[in-house]
Design a protein around this motif. Structure first.
Motif, PDB file in Angstrom:
ATOM      1  N   THR A   1      13.095   9.437  -6.530  1.00 16.65           N
ATOM      2  CA  THR A   1      12.566   8.683  -7.805  1.00 16.65           C
ATOM      3  C   THR A   1      13.402   7.364  -7.688  1.00 16.65           C
ATOM      4  N   LEU A   2      14.690   7.118  -7.497  1.00 18.92           N
ATOM      5  CA  LEU A   2      15.339   6.162  -7.487  1.00 18.92           C
ATOM      6  C   LEU A   2      14.663   5.163  -6.378  1.00 18.92           C
ATOM      7  N   THR A   3      14.303   5.592  -5.347  1.00 23.83           N
ATOM      8  CA  THR A   3      13.803   4.782  -4.236  1.00 23.83           C
ATOM      9  C   THR A   3      12.453   4.241  -4.654  1.00 23.83           C
ATOM     10  N   TYR A   4      11.782   4.873  -5.379  1.00 20.79           N
ATOM     11  CA  TYR A   4      10.515   4.444  -5.916  1.00 20.79           C
ATOM     12  C   TYR A   4      10.400   3.280  -6.911  1.00 20.79           C
ATOM     13  N   PHE A   5      11.631   3.793  -7.836  1.00 16.94           N
ATOM     14  CA  PHE A   5      11.746   2.654  -8.956  1.00 16.94           C
ATOM     15  C   PHE A   5      12.437   1.520  -8.507  1.00 16.94           C
ATOM     16  N   ILE A   6      13.216   1.613  -7.618  1.00 20.99           N
ATOM     17  CA  ILE A   6      14.010   0.506  -7.128  1.00 20.99           C
ATOM     18  C   ILE A   6      13.368  -0.276  -5.989  1.00 20.99           C
ATOM     19  N   VAL A   7      12.531   0.211  -5.196  1.00 16.11           N
ATOM     20  CA  VAL A   7      11.842  -0.618  -4.083  1.00 16.11           C
ATOM     21  C   VAL A   7      10.417  -0.642  -4.296  1.00 16.11           C
ATOM     22  N   VAL A   8       9.571   0.181  -4.672  1.00 14.67           N
ATOM     23  CA  VAL A   8       8.119   0.321  -4.781  1.00 14.67           C
ATOM     24  C   VAL A   8       7.735  -0.288  -5.981  1.00 14.67           C
ATOM     25  N   VAL A   9       8.424  -0.281  -7.021  1.00 12.50           N
ATOM     26  CA  VAL A   9       7.774  -0.788  -8.272  1.00 12.50           C
ATOM     27  C   VAL A   9       8.085  -2.236  -8.217  1.00 12.50           C
ATOM     28  N   PRO A  10       9.346  -2.871  -8.079  1.00 12.19           N
ATOM     29  CA  PRO A  10       9.486  -4.210  -7.984  1.00 12.19           C
ATOM     30  C   PRO A  10       8.662  -5.179  -6.968  1.00 12.19           C
ATOM     31  N   THR A  11       8.434  -4.297  -5.618  1.00 16.88           N
ATOM     32  CA  THR A  11       7.660  -5.009  -4.888  1.00 16.88           C
ATOM     33  C   THR A  11       6.365  -5.282  -5.332  1.00 16.88           C
ATOM     34  N   GLY A  12       5.787  -4.134  -6.116  1.00 20.71           N
ATOM     35  CA  GLY A  12       4.293  -4.364  -6.544  1.00 20.71           C
ATOM     36  C   GLY A  12       4.368  -5.383  -7.608  1.00 20.71           C
ATOM     37  N   PHE A  13       5.364  -5.500  -8.304  1.00 20.83           N
ATOM     38  CA  PHE A  13       5.276  -6.544  -9.534  1.00 20.83           C
ATOM     39  C   PHE A  13       5.675  -7.973  -8.865  1.00 20.83           C
ATOM     40  N   ILE A  14       6.415  -7.906  -7.906  1.00 25.07           N
ATOM     41  CA  ILE A  14       6.464  -9.430  -7.216  1.00 25.07           C
ATOM     42  C   ILE A  14       5.307  -9.748  -6.710  1.00 25.07           C
ATOM     43  N   LYS A  15       4.385  -8.751  -5.890  1.00 24.90           N
ATOM     44  CA  LYS A  15       3.240  -9.327  -5.228  1.00 24.90           C
ATOM     45  C   LYS A  15       2.042  -9.397  -6.269  1.00 24.90           C
ATOM     46  N   LYS A  16       2.057  -8.795  -7.355  1.00 31.15           N
ATOM     47  CA  LYS A  16       1.080  -9.122  -8.314  1.00 31.15           C
ATOM     48  C   LYS A  16       1.346 -10.387  -9.026  1.00 31.15           C
ATOM     49  N   ILE A  17       2.648 -10.929  -9.163  1.00 31.69           N
ATOM     50  CA  ILE A  17       3.020 -12.070  -9.755  1.00 31.69           C
ATOM     51  C   ILE A  17       2.566 -13.177  -8.856  1.00 31.69           C
ATOM     52  N   SER A  18       3.247 -13.038  -7.591  1.00 29.11           N
ATOM     53  CA  SER A  18       3.022 -14.153  -6.777  1.00 29.11           C
ATOM     54  C   SER A  18       1.508 -14.374  -6.475  1.00 29.11           C
ATOM     55  N   ALA A  19       0.644 -13.282  -6.467  1.00 33.45           N
ATOM     56  CA  ALA A  19      -0.935 -13.605  -6.093  1.00 33.45           C
ATOM     57  C   ALA A  19      -1.596 -14.212  -7.504  1.00 33.45           C
ATOM     58  N   SER A  20      -1.153 -13.805  -8.360  1.00 30.76           N
ATOM     59  CA  SER A  20      -1.631 -14.416  -9.754  1.00 30.76           C
ATOM     60  C   SER A  20      -1.182 -16.115  -9.870  1.00 30.76           C
ATOM     61  N   LYS A  21       0.033 -16.387  -9.396  1.00 28.36           N
ATOM     62  CA  LYS A  21       0.492 -17.740  -9.366  1.00 28.36           C
ATOM     63  C   LYS A  21      -0.420 -18.637  -8.400  1.00 28.36           C
ATOM     64  N   LYS A  22      -0.735 -18.014  -7.105  1.00 30.17           N
ATOM     65  CA  LYS A  22      -1.067 -18.592  -6.187  1.00 30.17           C
ATOM     66  C   LYS A  22      -2.545 -19.004  -6.282  1.00 30.17           C
ATOM     67  N   GLY A  23      -3.286 -18.164  -7.196  1.00 29.54           N
ATOM     68  CA  GLY A  23      -4.709 -18.145  -7.364  1.00 29.54           C
ATOM     69  C   GLY A  23      -5.465 -17.417  -6.248  1.00 29.54           C
TER      70      GLY A  23
END
Length: 114
Positions: free
Chosen positions: A71-93
Motif C-alpha cells: 500500500t505504501l509503495t503504491y501511494f508513494i511511487v505509483v500515484v505521484p508518478t501518475g500525477f506527474i505524468k498527467k501534469i507534464s502531458a497537459s502542460k506540453k500539449g
C-alpha cells in the motif's frame, strides 16, 4: 514440523537474540535467548511449542507487512508518478494517448464493421 526443523528454528531464535544482545548491549535480550535454550534442551514438546508460535508470529507479521508495504509503495511511487505524468502531458500539449491509427476511418467502417 520435523524434529530437526524444530531445533533449527529454536537455534535461529537463540542466535537472533544473542546477536541483538551483542549489538545493543541490552542484558534483557539474554533472557529470551536463555529461556529458549533451556526449554529446547529440556523438552521436545516445549521446543516444538516455541517453534510453532514463532512461525505463527512470523506468518502474521509477514502478512501484515506485505499489505502495508504494498500500500505504501503504491501511494508513494505509483500515484505521484501518475500525477506527474498527467501534469507534464497537459502542460506540453501532448496527446493524451500514444495510440496511432493504422489507416484513416472510412464511412463503411461504421455501417459494415465485419
Amino acid at each position: 514440523m520435523g524434529k530437526s526443523n524444530v531445533y533449527k528454528t529454536n537455534l535461529v531464535i537463540l542466535s537472533g537474540f544473542s546477536v541483538l544482545y551483542v549489538i545493543t548491549g541490552n542484558p534483557w535480550l539474554l533472557l529470551p535467548a536463555l529461556l529458549v535454550f533451556l526449554v529446547s534442551v529440556s523438552s521436545f514438546k516445549g521446543a516444538a511449542f516455541i517453534a510453532e508460535k514463532w512461525m505463527l508470529t512470523g506468518k502474521t507479521i509477514g502478512t501484515f507487512n506485505a499489505r502495508i508495504l504494498l500500500t505504501l509503495t503504491y501511494f508513494i511511487v505509483v500515484v505521484p508518478t501518475g500525477f506527474i505524468k498527467k501534469i507534464s502531458a497537459s502542460k506540453k500539449g501532448e496527446q493524451q494517448t500514444r495510440w496511432q491509427r493504422s489507416k484513416p476511418l472510412a464511412e463503411n467502417d461504421f455501417t459494415r464493421p465485419f
